[in-house]
Design a protein around this motif. Sequence first.
Motif, PDB file in Angstrom:
ATOM      1  N   GLY A 148     -29.461  48.049 -63.156  1.00  0.00           N
ATOM      2  CA  GLY A 148     -30.200  47.162 -64.044  1.00  0.00           C
ATOM      3  C   GLY A 148     -29.825  45.710 -63.929  1.00  0.00           C
ATOM      4  N   SER A 149     -28.523  45.394 -63.846  1.00  0.00           N
ATOM      5  CA  SER A 149     -28.115  43.994 -63.893  1.00  0.00           C
ATOM      6  C   SER A 149     -28.664  43.194 -62.724  1.00  0.00           C
ATOM      7  CB  SER A 149     -26.593  43.896 -63.930  1.00  0.00           C
ATOM      8  OG  SER A 149     -26.026  44.579 -62.822  1.00  0.00           O
ATOM      9  N   VAL A 150     -28.412  43.664 -61.492  1.00  0.00           N
ATOM     10  CA  VAL A 150     -28.924  42.927 -60.338  1.00  0.00           C
ATOM     11  C   VAL A 150     -30.445  43.050 -60.261  1.00  0.00           C
ATOM     12  CG1 VAL A 150     -28.693  44.806 -58.649  1.00  0.00           C
ATOM     13  CG2 VAL A 150     -28.529  42.430 -57.897  1.00  0.00           C
ATOM     14  N   GLY A 151     -30.989  44.163 -60.771  1.00  0.00           N
ATOM     15  CA  GLY A 151     -32.437  44.319 -60.796  1.00  0.00           C
ATOM     16  C   GLY A 151     -33.117  43.249 -61.634  1.00  0.00           C
TER      17      GLY A 151
ATOM     18  N   LEU B   1     -11.880  36.915 -80.832  1.00  0.00           N
ATOM     19  CA  LEU B   1     -12.757  37.961 -80.297  1.00  0.00           C
ATOM     20  C   LEU B   1     -12.711  39.206 -81.187  1.00  0.00           C
ATOM     21  CD1 LEU B   1     -11.948  37.631 -76.484  1.00  0.00           C
ATOM     22  CD2 LEU B   1     -14.039  36.911 -77.650  1.00  0.00           C
ATOM     23  N   VAL B   2     -11.526  39.566 -81.658  1.00  0.00           N
ATOM     24  CA  VAL B   2     -11.418  40.700 -82.569  1.00  0.00           C
ATOM     25  C   VAL B   2     -12.226  40.431 -83.835  1.00  0.00           C
ATOM     26  CG1 VAL B   2      -9.824  42.054 -83.989  1.00  0.00           C
ATOM     27  CG2 VAL B   2      -9.179  41.415 -81.651  1.00  0.00           C
ATOM     28  N   ARG B   3     -12.164  39.194 -84.321  1.00  0.00           N
ATOM     29  CA  ARG B   3     -12.923  38.834 -85.511  1.00  0.00           C
ATOM     30  C   ARG B   3     -14.438  38.940 -85.268  1.00  0.00           C
ATOM     31  NH1 ARG B   3     -15.269  34.307 -86.234  1.00  0.00           N
ATOM     32  NH2 ARG B   3     -13.984  33.280 -84.641  1.00  0.00           N
ATOM     33  N   LEU B   4     -14.881  38.549 -84.073  1.00  0.00           N
ATOM     34  CA  LEU B   4     -16.311  38.607 -83.750  1.00  0.00           C
ATOM     35  C   LEU B   4     -16.812  40.042 -83.651  1.00  0.00           C
ATOM     36  CD1 LEU B   4     -17.082  35.917 -81.003  1.00  0.00           C
ATOM     37  CD2 LEU B   4     -18.226  36.179 -83.217  1.00  0.00           C
ATOM     38  N   GLY B   5     -16.050  40.909 -82.995  1.00  0.00           N
ATOM     39  CA  GLY B   5     -16.508  42.269 -82.716  1.00  0.00           C
ATOM     40  C   GLY B   5     -17.231  42.352 -81.384  1.00  0.00           C
ATOM     41  N   PHE B   6     -17.364  43.574 -80.875  1.00  0.00           N
ATOM     42  CA  PHE B   6     -17.865  43.803 -79.518  1.00  0.00           C
ATOM     43  C   PHE B   6     -19.241  44.448 -79.541  1.00  0.00           C
ATOM     44  CE2 PHE B   6     -17.803  46.447 -75.515  1.00  0.00           C
ATOM     45  CZ  PHE B   6     -17.889  45.372 -74.634  1.00  0.00           C
ATOM     46  N   ILE B   7     -20.165  43.894 -78.771  1.00  0.00           N
ATOM     47  CA  ILE B   7     -21.477  44.499 -78.546  1.00  0.00           C
ATOM     48  C   ILE B   7     -21.349  45.387 -77.315  1.00  0.00           C
ATOM     49  CG2 ILE B   7     -23.922  44.109 -78.128  1.00  0.00           C
ATOM     50  CD1 ILE B   7     -22.926  43.141 -80.872  1.00  0.00           C
ATOM     51  N   ASP B   8     -21.394  46.682 -77.534  1.00  0.00           N
ATOM     52  CA  ASP B   8     -21.112  47.643 -76.480  1.00  0.00           C
ATOM     53  C   ASP B   8     -22.395  48.032 -75.733  1.00  0.00           C
ATOM     54  OD1 ASP B   8     -19.608  49.277 -74.884  1.00  0.00           O
ATOM     55  OD2 ASP B   8     -19.120  50.747 -76.438  1.00  0.00           O
ATOM     56  N   HIS B   9     -22.231  48.598 -74.543  1.00  0.00           N
ATOM     57  CA  HIS B   9     -23.322  49.138 -73.733  1.00  0.00           C
ATOM     58  C   HIS B   9     -22.729  50.225 -72.852  1.00  0.00           C
ATOM     59  CE1 HIS B   9     -21.990  46.596 -70.265  1.00  0.00           C
ATOM     60  NE2 HIS B   9     -21.702  45.715 -71.211  1.00  0.00           N
ATOM     61  N   PRO B  10     -23.524  50.972 -72.092  1.00  0.00           N
ATOM     62  CA  PRO B  10     -22.958  52.122 -71.365  1.00  0.00           C
ATOM     63  C   PRO B  10     -21.744  51.821 -70.496  1.00  0.00           C
ATOM     64  CG  PRO B  10     -25.329  52.285 -71.383  1.00  0.00           C
ATOM     65  CD  PRO B  10     -24.994  50.962 -72.017  1.00  0.00           C
ATOM     66  N   ASP B  11     -21.692  50.647 -69.866  1.00  0.00           N
ATOM     67  CA  ASP B  11     -20.539  50.273 -69.049  1.00  0.00           C
ATOM     68  C   ASP B  11     -19.647  49.254 -69.755  1.00  0.00           C
ATOM     69  OD1 ASP B  11     -21.255  51.861 -66.823  1.00  0.00           O
ATOM     70  OD2 ASP B  11     -22.735  50.367 -66.223  1.00  0.00           O
TER      71      ASP B  11
ATOM     72  N   GLY C 284     -22.103  46.639 -82.384  1.00  0.00           N
ATOM     73  CA  GLY C 284     -23.458  46.936 -81.926  1.00  0.00           C
ATOM     74  C   GLY C 284     -23.415  47.666 -80.589  1.00  0.00           C
ATOM     75  N   PHE C 285     -24.533  48.296 -80.238  1.00  0.00           N
ATOM     76  CA  PHE C 285     -24.640  49.023 -78.970  1.00  0.00           C
ATOM     77  C   PHE C 285     -26.102  49.070 -78.559  1.00  0.00           C
ATOM     78  CE2 PHE C 285     -25.624  52.725 -76.441  1.00  0.00           C
ATOM     79  CZ  PHE C 285     -24.606  52.769 -75.509  1.00  0.00           C
ATOM     80  N   THR C 286     -26.351  48.908 -77.254  1.00  0.00           N
ATOM     81  CA  THR C 286     -27.677  49.153 -76.691  1.00  0.00           C
ATOM     82  C   THR C 286     -27.513  49.643 -75.262  1.00  0.00           C
ATOM     83  OG1 THR C 286     -29.853  48.226 -76.135  1.00  0.00           O
ATOM     84  CG2 THR C 286     -27.960  46.752 -75.925  1.00  0.00           C
ATOM     85  N   ASN C 287     -28.429  50.502 -74.821  1.00  0.00           N
ATOM     86  CA  ASN C 287     -28.390  50.959 -73.429  1.00  0.00           C
ATOM     87  C   ASN C 287     -29.421  50.237 -72.570  1.00  0.00           C
ATOM     88  OD1 ASN C 287     -30.712  52.094 -74.428  1.00  0.00           O
ATOM     89  ND2 ASN C 287     -30.388  54.113 -73.549  1.00  0.00           N
ATOM     90  N   GLN C 288     -30.048  49.193 -73.111  1.00  0.00           N
ATOM     91  CA  GLN C 288     -31.021  48.408 -72.355  1.00  0.00           C
ATOM     92  C   GLN C 288     -30.356  47.143 -71.850  1.00  0.00           C
ATOM     93  OE1 GLN C 288     -34.177  49.321 -71.550  1.00  0.00           O
ATOM     94  NE2 GLN C 288     -33.720  51.304 -72.504  1.00  0.00           N
ATOM     95  N   ILE C 289     -30.189  47.031 -70.527  1.00  0.00           N
ATOM     96  CA  ILE C 289     -29.449  45.922 -69.951  1.00  0.00           C
ATOM     97  C   ILE C 289     -30.042  44.573 -70.353  1.00  0.00           C
ATOM     98  CG2 ILE C 289     -30.758  45.994 -67.784  1.00  0.00           C
ATOM     99  CD1 ILE C 289     -27.008  45.245 -68.026  1.00  0.00           C
ATOM    100  N   GLY C 290     -31.364  44.512 -70.489  1.00  0.00           N
ATOM    101  CA  GLY C 290     -31.999  43.250 -70.831  1.00  0.00           C
ATOM    102  C   GLY C 290     -31.842  42.843 -72.277  1.00  0.00           C
ATOM    103  N   LEU C 291     -31.314  43.744 -73.120  1.00  0.00           N
ATOM    104  CA  LEU C 291     -31.194  43.455 -74.554  1.00  0.00           C
ATOM    105  C   LEU C 291     -29.753  43.296 -75.014  1.00  0.00           C
ATOM    106  CD1 LEU C 291     -33.866  45.923 -76.009  1.00  0.00           C
ATOM    107  CD2 LEU C 291     -34.112  43.485 -75.535  1.00  0.00           C
TER     108      LEU C 291
END
Length: 291
Positions: free
Chosen positions: A98-101, A179-189, A215-222
């Motif tokens: 997805g990323s290079v795509g 960064l810990v205060r912000l939190g992490f937006i996760d994705h499959p990788d 947060g989490f999303t499996n859509q690379i563009g989002l």
Amino acid sequence: MVNPAWLRSFRALAAEGTFTRAAESLELTQAAVSQHIRQLELQYGPLLIRRPRRVELTPAGEALLAYCDEVERAGRCLASRLADADALQGAVSIVTPGSVGLSIYPKLLEIQRRTPGLVIRHRFAPDEEVLAAVLDNRYEMGVVSRRPDDERIAVQPFCEEALELVVPAGAAVNGWEDLVRLGFIDHPDGQAMATRLMSRWYPGKRSMADVPVTGFTNQIGLILEPVSRGLGFSVVPRHARQAFLRPESIRVLEECTPVVDALWLIHRAEWALSRRAQYVIDELHRDLVKP
């Protein structure tokens, strides 16, 4: 060599399930299909179990069907090679992560716009599916992030892809605690990418398991959409960040040397890329940096 007409009848019978439907699909008589199957069974033994509603393949029948698939793939390859006289005409197929795509798809569209004789087919897929699609000859070439160790696959460098730590544009980030205060937006990788980058940038700090996931999303563009809204930070490949439509709403941290991966172009080793495919790759390399 097996009679091609016999193989066509057998393949149709395996697909349709009955002699009647197979004959109709081939525009042959049922007797002709039966004769073809009889000839194959004289040569290879029982290929079918004849059920009232549908035939079932024996192990020998499954092996012959696999052979039929190989013959068909070889035929498509031959047709492609014979039609390869003009590098600017015909179909080109490529499958990528997805990323290079996200980065190359607009470039592929521009190549096709400039070269109306080309028809470019692109698919997004993870590494495992890219490899399978190329091995099955469903796509002529693919891009993977892990170099395959398979003698059936030819591999060459394609480009580099850096991992980037991306935060909201207005966020004050001066270290690990921010960064810990912000939190992490996760994705499959996400966890794997973040662990690789953060261990280099913040050695001795606690692990990503100590960073709350917001947060989490499996859509690379989002992935960067929640980041742009101030909901957390993420670690993504540079191509994904460059494709984000609102770059003014995010910011890339540049604490130290980035983690850089090589991406690899793959195709079947048994034959060279078509001139059409090589033309497309050469055009892409005008904008992408090889490792």
